[in-house]
Write a protein that holds these residues in place. Structure first.
Motif, PDB file in Angstrom:
ATOM      1  N   LEU A   1       0.795  -1.238   0.000  1.00  0.00           N
ATOM      2  CA  LEU A   1       0.000   0.000   0.000  1.00  0.00           C
ATOM      3  C   LEU A   1       0.822   1.281   0.000  1.00  0.00           C
ATOM      4  CD1 LEU A   1      -2.741  -0.880   2.650  1.00  0.00           C
ATOM      5  CD2 LEU A   1      -2.778  -1.271   0.178  1.00  0.00           C
ATOM      6  N   GLY A   2       2.106   1.178   0.281  1.00  0.00           N
ATOM      7  CA  GLY A   2       2.885   2.398   0.456  1.00  0.00           C
ATOM      8  C   GLY A   2       2.640   2.973   1.829  1.00  0.00           C
ATOM      9  N   SER A   3       3.278   4.082   2.123  1.00  0.00           N
ATOM     10  CA  SER A   3       3.134   4.691   3.442  1.00  0.00           C
ATOM     11  C   SER A   3       1.739   5.289   3.615  1.00  0.00           C
ATOM     12  CB  SER A   3       4.201   5.764   3.652  1.00  0.00           C
ATOM     13  OG  SER A   3       4.116   6.738   2.635  1.00  0.00           O
ATOM     14  N   PRO A   4       1.216   5.277   4.851  1.00  0.00           N
ATOM     15  CA  PRO A   4      -0.113   5.834   5.117  1.00  0.00           C
ATOM     16  C   PRO A   4      -0.065   7.358   5.244  1.00  0.00           C
ATOM     17  CG  PRO A   4       0.816   4.980   7.139  1.00  0.00           C
ATOM     18  CD  PRO A   4       1.800   4.654   6.051  1.00  0.00           C
ATOM     19  N   ALA A   5      -1.226   7.972   5.202  1.00  0.00           N
ATOM     20  CA  ALA A   5      -1.326   9.423   5.402  1.00  0.00           C
ATOM     21  C   ALA A   5      -1.030   9.774   6.852  1.00  0.00           C
ATOM     22  CB  ALA A   5      -2.709   9.920   5.018  1.00  0.00           C
ATOM     23  N   GLU A   6      -1.496   8.937   7.774  1.00  0.00           N
ATOM     24  CA  GLU A   6      -1.337   9.202   9.203  1.00  0.00           C
ATOM     25  C   GLU A   6      -1.058   7.900   9.948  1.00  0.00           C
ATOM     26  OE1 GLU A   6      -4.979  10.958  10.578  1.00  0.00           O
ATOM     27  OE2 GLU A   6      -4.840  12.633   9.183  1.00  0.00           O
ATOM     28  N   LYS A   7      -0.359   8.031  11.079  1.00  0.00           N
ATOM     29  CA  LYS A   7      -0.142   6.921  12.014  1.00  0.00           C
ATOM     30  C   LYS A   7      -0.376   7.445  13.415  1.00  0.00           C
ATOM     31  CE  LYS A   7       3.725   4.678   9.606  1.00  0.00           C
ATOM     32  NZ  LYS A   7       5.118   4.237   9.785  1.00  0.00           N
ATOM     33  N   ASP A   8      -0.782   6.555  14.322  1.00  0.00           N
ATOM     34  CA  ASP A   8      -0.861   6.960  15.722  1.00  0.00           C
ATOM     35  C   ASP A   8       0.560   7.025  16.288  1.00  0.00           C
ATOM     36  OD1 ASP A   8      -0.235   4.264  16.019  1.00  0.00           O
ATOM     37  OD2 ASP A   8      -1.753   3.886  17.532  1.00  0.00           O
ATOM     38  N   ASP A   9       0.697   7.538  17.497  1.00  0.00           N
ATOM     39  CA  ASP A   9       2.018   7.722  18.106  1.00  0.00           C
ATOM     40  C   ASP A   9       2.801   6.417  18.228  1.00  0.00           C
ATOM     41  OD1 ASP A   9       1.635  10.446  18.303  1.00  0.00           O
ATOM     42  OD2 ASP A   9       0.886  10.350  20.361  1.00  0.00           O
ATOM     43  N   ALA A  10       2.116   5.313  18.489  1.00  0.00           N
ATOM     44  CA  ALA A  10       2.776   4.020  18.646  1.00  0.00           C
ATOM     45  C   ALA A  10       3.080   3.361  17.293  1.00  0.00           C
ATOM     46  CB  ALA A  10       1.917   3.086  19.494  1.00  0.00           C
ATOM     47  N   GLY A  11       2.479   3.878  16.218  1.00  0.00           N
ATOM     48  CA  GLY A  11       2.677   3.287  14.900  1.00  0.00           C
ATOM     49  C   GLY A  11       1.870   2.028  14.667  1.00  0.00           C
ATOM     50  N   ASP A  12       0.840   1.806  15.501  1.00  0.00           N
ATOM     51  CA  ASP A  12       0.037   0.591  15.387  1.00  0.00           C
ATOM     52  C   ASP A  12      -1.286   0.794  14.658  1.00  0.00           C
ATOM     53  OD1 ASP A  12       1.926  -1.012  16.649  1.00  0.00           O
ATOM     54  OD2 ASP A  12       1.131  -0.552  18.640  1.00  0.00           O
ATOM     55  N   THR A  13      -1.662   2.037  14.392  1.00  0.00           N
ATOM     56  CA  THR A  13      -2.864   2.339  13.616  1.00  0.00           C
ATOM     57  C   THR A  13      -2.446   3.200  12.440  1.00  0.00           C
ATOM     58  OG1 THR A  13      -4.266   2.261  15.591  1.00  0.00           O
ATOM     59  CG2 THR A  13      -5.173   3.361  13.656  1.00  0.00           C
ATOM     60  N   TRP A  14      -2.738   2.717  11.253  1.00  0.00           N
ATOM     61  CA  TRP A  14      -2.409   3.438  10.030  1.00  0.00           C
ATOM     62  C   TRP A  14      -3.698   3.850   9.343  1.00  0.00           C
ATOM     63  CZ3 TRP A  14       1.925   0.307   7.094  1.00  0.00           C
ATOM     64  CH2 TRP A  14       3.037   0.163   7.922  1.00  0.00           C
ATOM     65  N   ILE A  15      -3.712   5.078   8.805  1.00  0.00           N
ATOM     66  CA  ILE A  15      -4.883   5.604   8.113  1.00  0.00           C
ATOM     67  C   ILE A  15      -4.474   6.023   6.697  1.00  0.00           C
ATOM     68  CG2 ILE A  15      -6.677   7.390   8.106  1.00  0.00           C
ATOM     69  CD1 ILE A  15      -6.943   5.651  10.541  1.00  0.00           C
ATOM     70  N   TYR A  16      -5.231   5.552   5.724  1.00  0.00           N
ATOM     71  CA  TYR A  16      -5.068   5.965   4.330  1.00  0.00           C
ATOM     72  C   TYR A  16      -6.288   6.807   3.971  1.00  0.00           C
ATOM     73  CZ  TYR A  16      -1.350   2.522   4.039  1.00  0.00           C
ATOM     74  OH  TYR A  16      -0.188   1.812   4.247  1.00  0.00           O
ATOM     75  N   LEU A  17      -6.054   7.993   3.397  1.00  0.00           N
ATOM     76  CA  LEU A  17      -7.125   8.958   3.164  1.00  0.00           C
ATOM     77  C   LEU A  17      -7.333   9.257   1.685  1.00  0.00           C
ATOM     78  CD1 LEU A  17      -6.080  11.504   5.928  1.00  0.00           C
ATOM     79  CD2 LEU A  17      -8.084  10.013   5.972  1.00  0.00           C
ATOM     80  N   PRO A  18      -8.578   9.568   1.304  1.00  0.00           N
ATOM     81  CA  PRO A  18      -8.822  10.028  -0.061  1.00  0.00           C
ATOM     82  C   PRO A  18      -8.239  11.436  -0.232  1.00  0.00           C
ATOM     83  CG  PRO A  18     -10.822  10.167   1.235  1.00  0.00           C
ATOM     84  CD  PRO A  18      -9.792   9.504   2.101  1.00  0.00           C
ATOM     85  N   GLU A  19      -8.032  11.826  -1.461  1.00  0.00           N
ATOM     86  CA  GLU A  19      -7.427  13.126  -1.735  1.00  0.00           C
ATOM     87  C   GLU A  19      -8.342  14.295  -1.376  1.00  0.00           C
ATOM     88  OE1 GLU A  19      -7.325  10.531  -4.024  1.00  0.00           O
ATOM     89  OE2 GLU A  19      -5.259  10.083  -3.464  1.00  0.00           O
ATOM     90  N   ARG A  20      -9.627  14.107  -1.504  1.00  0.00           N
ATOM     91  CA  ARG A  20     -10.570  15.203  -1.264  1.00  0.00           C
ATOM     92  C   ARG A  20     -11.136  15.110   0.148  1.00  0.00           C
ATOM     93  NH1 ARG A  20     -12.642  18.216  -4.918  1.00  0.00           N
ATOM     94  NH2 ARG A  20     -12.241  16.720  -6.563  1.00  0.00           N
ATOM     95  N   PRO A  21     -11.058  16.213   0.921  1.00  0.00           N
ATOM     96  CA  PRO A  21     -11.665  16.202   2.261  1.00  0.00           C
ATOM     97  C   PRO A  21     -13.175  15.948   2.176  1.00  0.00           C
ATOM     98  CG  PRO A  21     -10.269  18.137   1.959  1.00  0.00           C
ATOM     99  CD  PRO A  21     -10.405  17.468   0.609  1.00  0.00           C
ATOM    100  N   ALA A  22     -13.700  15.225   3.141  1.00  0.00           N
ATOM    101  CA  ALA A  22     -15.124  14.873   3.150  1.00  0.00           C
ATOM    102  C   ALA A  22     -15.929  15.955   3.820  1.00  0.00           C
ATOM    103  CB  ALA A  22     -15.322  13.555   3.868  1.00  0.00           C
ATOM    104  N   VAL A  23     -16.265  16.990   3.080  1.00  0.00           N
ATOM    105  CA  VAL A  23     -17.088  18.047   3.645  1.00  0.00           C
ATOM    106  C   VAL A  23     -18.488  17.963   3.050  1.00  0.00           C
ATOM    107  CG1 VAL A  23     -17.362  20.531   3.880  1.00  0.00           C
ATOM    108  CG2 VAL A  23     -15.110  19.513   4.097  1.00  0.00           C
ATOM    109  N   LEU A  24     -18.563  17.985   1.725  1.00  0.00           N
ATOM    110  CA  LEU A  24     -19.870  17.914   1.081  1.00  0.00           C
ATOM    111  C   LEU A  24     -20.197  16.516   0.578  1.00  0.00           C
ATOM    112  CD1 LEU A  24     -19.841  21.218  -0.967  1.00  0.00           C
ATOM    113  CD2 LEU A  24     -20.981  20.757   1.182  1.00  0.00           C
TER     114      LEU A  24
END
Length: 120
Positions: free
Chosen positions: A68-91
């Motif tokens: 998957l490549g590197s995630p957009a975000e990780k928690d401080d411990a590095g045990d939760t990885w988040i992959y995000l879409p390019e567009r923020p979910a507002v509308l």
């Protein structure tokens, strides 16, 4: 025109203006025209979701990085990885891919709705 119609028209114009503004929230490389993923994420979300079909519990972090490549975000411990879409979910409704590791091994993964103002 009634006051109610004026309010409705003003709301519609505000919504359209906001949508037009948010359409520019996706970063694009000016040289290549390619979409730039959010945060530290390596690949566009469409590629991540396609590759995520091959995820399975028991994979180690290095195997997931290769897939998957590197995630957009990780928690401080590095045990939760988040992959995000390019567009923020507002509308538009959006989802993020969340992976959970325990002792360096993937134990859970799945998609979560992105809710404005809530931490994933």
């Amino acid at each position: 025109m009634t006051a109610s119609n004026q309010i409705t028209n003003a709301s519609l114009l505000l919504t359209l203006a906001l949508a037009a503004t948010l359409a520019g929230c996706v970063n694009v490389d000016p040289d290549t025209g390619e979409t730039i993923p959010r945060g530290n994420q390596r690949y566009e979300f469409s590629k991540v979701t396609e590759s995520a079909e091959r995820l399975h519990p028991g994979m180690n972090k290095l195997e997931v990085l290769f897939l998957l490549g590197s995630p957009a975000e990780k928690d401080d411990a590095g045990d939760t990885w988040i992959y995000l879409p390019e567009r923020p979910a507002v509308l538009l409704p959006a989802r993020a891919l969340q992976l959970t590791f325990k002792e360096g091994v993937l134990v859970e993964h799945g998609y979560r709705a992105i809710v404005l103002g809530q931490k994933l």
